[in-house]
Design an enzyme around this catalytic site. Structure first.
Site, mmCIF file in Angstrom:
data_model
loop_
_atom_site.group_PDB
_atom_site.id
_atom_site.type_symbol
_atom_site.label_atom_id
_atom_site.label_comp_id
_atom_site.label_asym_id
_atom_site.label_seq_id
_atom_site.Cartn_x
_atom_site.Cartn_y
_atom_site.Cartn_z
ATOM 1 N N GLU A 105 3.340 -10.313 8.713
ATOM 2 C CA GLU A 105 2.212 -10.358 9.639
ATOM 3 C C GLU A 105 1.400 -11.630 9.436
ATOM 4 O O GLU A 105 1.256 -12.110 8.312
ATOM 5 C CB GLU A 105 1.298 -9.160 9.384
ATOM 6 C CG GLU A 105 1.995 -7.848 9.617
ATOM 7 C CD GLU A 105 1.123 -6.665 9.245
ATOM 8 O OE1 GLU A 105 1.623 -5.541 9.307
ATOM 9 O OE2 GLU A 105 -0.042 -6.873 8.874
ATOM 10 N N CYS A 118 -4.804 -16.101 8.648
ATOM 11 C CA CYS A 118 -4.534 -15.342 7.432
ATOM 12 C C CYS A 118 -3.023 -15.139 7.367
ATOM 13 O O CYS A 118 -2.448 -14.500 8.247
ATOM 14 C CB CYS A 118 -5.280 -14.005 7.511
ATOM 15 S SG CYS A 118 -4.955 -12.935 6.126
ATOM 16 N N CYS A 125 4.917 -6.051 -0.998
ATOM 17 C CA CYS A 125 4.247 -6.508 -2.222
ATOM 18 C C CYS A 125 4.569 -5.530 -3.351
ATOM 19 O O CYS A 125 4.639 -4.322 -3.132
ATOM 20 C CB CYS A 125 2.728 -6.559 -2.004
ATOM 21 S SG CYS A 125 1.827 -7.195 -3.436
ATOM 22 N N CYS A 129 -1.227 -1.794 -5.305
ATOM 23 C CA CYS A 129 -2.609 -1.343 -5.086
ATOM 24 C C CYS A 129 -2.551 -0.198 -4.063
ATOM 25 O O CYS A 129 -2.126 -0.409 -2.916
ATOM 26 C CB CYS A 129 -3.472 -2.485 -4.562
ATOM 27 S SG CYS A 129 -3.335 -3.982 -5.548
ATOM 28 N N CYS A 132 -3.737 -0.132 -0.258
ATOM 29 C CA CYS A 132 -3.282 -1.231 0.611
ATOM 30 C C CYS A 132 -1.971 -0.852 1.294
ATOM 31 O O CYS A 132 -1.024 -0.401 0.641
ATOM 32 C CB CYS A 132 -3.108 -2.482 -0.249
ATOM 33 S SG CYS A 132 -2.159 -3.777 0.527
ATOM 34 N N SER A 211 -5.657 -16.294 -2.193
ATOM 35 C CA SER A 211 -6.239 -15.052 -2.704
ATOM 36 C C SER A 211 -5.225 -14.352 -3.600
ATOM 37 O O SER A 211 -4.070 -14.187 -3.226
ATOM 38 C CB SER A 211 -6.603 -14.142 -1.525
ATOM 39 O OG SER A 211 -7.047 -12.909 -2.002
ATOM 40 N N SER A 234 -9.232 -10.770 -5.766
ATOM 41 C CA SER A 234 -9.510 -9.395 -5.329
ATOM 42 C C SER A 234 -9.812 -8.552 -6.567
ATOM 43 O O SER A 234 -8.906 -8.183 -7.309
ATOM 44 C CB SER A 234 -8.294 -8.825 -4.600
ATOM 45 O OG SER A 234 -8.002 -9.613 -3.479
ATOM 46 N N ASN A 310 -10.191 -0.712 5.120
ATOM 47 C CA ASN A 310 -9.481 -0.369 6.341
ATOM 48 C C ASN A 310 -8.575 0.801 5.971
ATOM 49 O O ASN A 310 -7.600 0.609 5.254
ATOM 50 C CB ASN A 310 -8.631 -1.581 6.774
ATOM 51 C CG ASN A 310 -8.751 -1.855 8.245
ATOM 52 O OD1 ASN A 310 -8.918 -0.944 9.042
ATOM 53 N ND2 ASN A 310 -8.655 -3.122 8.598
ATOM 54 N N CYS A 353 -3.858 -5.855 6.232
ATOM 55 C CA CYS A 353 -2.539 -6.401 5.958
ATOM 56 C C CYS A 353 -1.527 -5.282 5.749
ATOM 57 O O CYS A 353 -1.771 -4.323 5.055
ATOM 58 C CB CYS A 353 -2.584 -7.368 4.787
ATOM 59 S SG CYS A 353 -2.288 -6.692 3.174
#
Ligand code: SF4
Length: 366
Positions: A105, A118, A125, A129, A132, A211, A234, A310, A353
């Site tokens: 994305e 972004c 990933c 986390c 996420c 980041s 983060s 989110n 994300c």
């Protein structure tokens, strides 16, 4: 929303290598093998990095060469889905990148005074986390340097379609999309090199921010290689007990080591780091966490960005209430910390994300 628009298709003869992965020298070598003079390679390279969306748009290149390039050195950027929100000022795409068509994305955000892209560094990933959407899908693939940089080229083109209330010109790039860039360090650094190359898109390094969730060796490498590139970390929790739960890599790189690496980064680069913090209801939004965060942010001279969570289907937790966010901000400000509450751009288009990719996967499964 439009879907299925394809920029470039074509079978490649360079498995694993899209056009954006090639240096000018490598492209010159390929074209020399086809009997083309060196100036042709310079022409094609300049167009690739100066926003031509397709080889067929390279009108100064002879048609037979354009066709051969499309067939043998594909751009490797396929737009699978695009969505817009905020009156067209937020634009998000699901891209299929490279010969393997990695799904990632990219989001473009137009503001009154700036335009920011972004971008993603990995498909999925491995950092785990829990809150996420990308973490929930696990790591599917690392991207190559060219595949990361190609997202920026999509964003350059898309910026022209932003509302007239924005500058319509991409100037800022943040590595805050899918993936942990410092877990794919070589490719992430290779992408930065391509983006700041004066023969390429010529982005200013000071307008690039990486980041990370806190990979300490990578933070050191970033400061050494790119002292002008910004650093955002983060945090999401200000003590190890909570951070171990929210951000599992904290068990490897605890807060003390992370703060030491950030202090060193700041001394080396003289750039103020930022601390990113997802505001999660009844989880990390207490006054106690805010007071601990004040100590860390003051020690680092860091700016704090608060992002209302989110929510994702895989983690049934809500964002903090506006009232709780105000209370948290109050503790930070009275402790002398600069803080911004980020707007939640693109709610409703799966802008956090990984969400668009998850929705796409679910639709594909039927
Ligand atoms: S928050 Fe960042 S590091 Fe953590 S799982 Fe999501 S993409 Fe990975």
């Amino acid at each position: 929303m439009r879907s299925g628009r394809s920029d470039v298709r074509g079978a490649g003869t360079l498995p694993g290598m899209g056009a954006y992965d090639l240096s000018l020298e490598e492209l010159t070598g390929i074209l020399a093998g086809w009997g083309e003079p060196a100036f042709r390679a310079r022409q094609v390279h300049r167009q690739l990095w100066r926003r031509a969306a397709r080889y067929e748009d390279m009108t100064d290149v002879p048609p037979p060469l354009r066709e051969r390039l499309a067939a043998e050195v594909p751009l490797g950027v396929e737009v699978l889905e695009e969505r817009t929100a905020d009156g067209g000022a937020t634009r998000k795409a699901l891209l299929g990148l490279g010969p393997a068509r990695h799904l990632v994305e990219v989001v473009l955000m137009g503001y009154r005074d700036r335009v920011t892209a972004c971008i993603s560094s990995q498909a999925g990933c491995a950092m785990g986390c829990g809150f996420c959407a990308t973490g929930q899908m696990g790591l599917r693939n690392n991207l190559t340097a060219g595949e990361i940089a190609a997202q920026v080229m999509w964003a350059f083109r898309e910026a022209r379609r932003l509302p007239a209330s924005t500058p319509r010109r991409l100037a800022n790039v943040v590595f805050m999309g899918m993936g942990e860039p410092l877990a794919n360090e070589r490719a992430a650094f290779g992408a930065i090199e391509r983006l700041v190359d004066p023969r390429g898109p010529k982005l200013g390094a000071r307008h690039v921010t990486l980041s990370t969730v806190g990979l300490v060796p990578g933070i050191r490498h970033l400061g050494e290689r790119f002292p002008q590139v910004g650093l955002a970390v983060s945090f999401h929790a200000a003590d190890d007990e909570l951070r171990d739960r929210l951000v599992p890599i904290n068990r490897v790189h605890p807060i003390s080591a992370l703060v030491a690496a950030m202090r060193e980064h700041r001394a080396r680069t003289r750039r103020r780091p930022s601390i990113e913090w997802a505001m999660i209801d009844a989880t990390n939004d207490s006054d106690d966490q805010a007071r601990k965060l004040v100590r860390i942010a003051r020690e680092l001279g860091a700016h704090v960005n608060l992002i209302p969570l989110n929510p994702t289907p895989g983690w049934p937790t809500e964002p903090s209430s506006p009232q709780r966010i105000r209370g948290f901000v109050g503790v930070l400000e009275s402790g002398g910390v600069n803080v911004t509450v980020r707007d939640t751009r693109g709610r409703g288009i799966e802008a956090a994300c990984g969400q668009l990719r998850l929705a796409h996967d679910a639709a594909a499964r039927g």
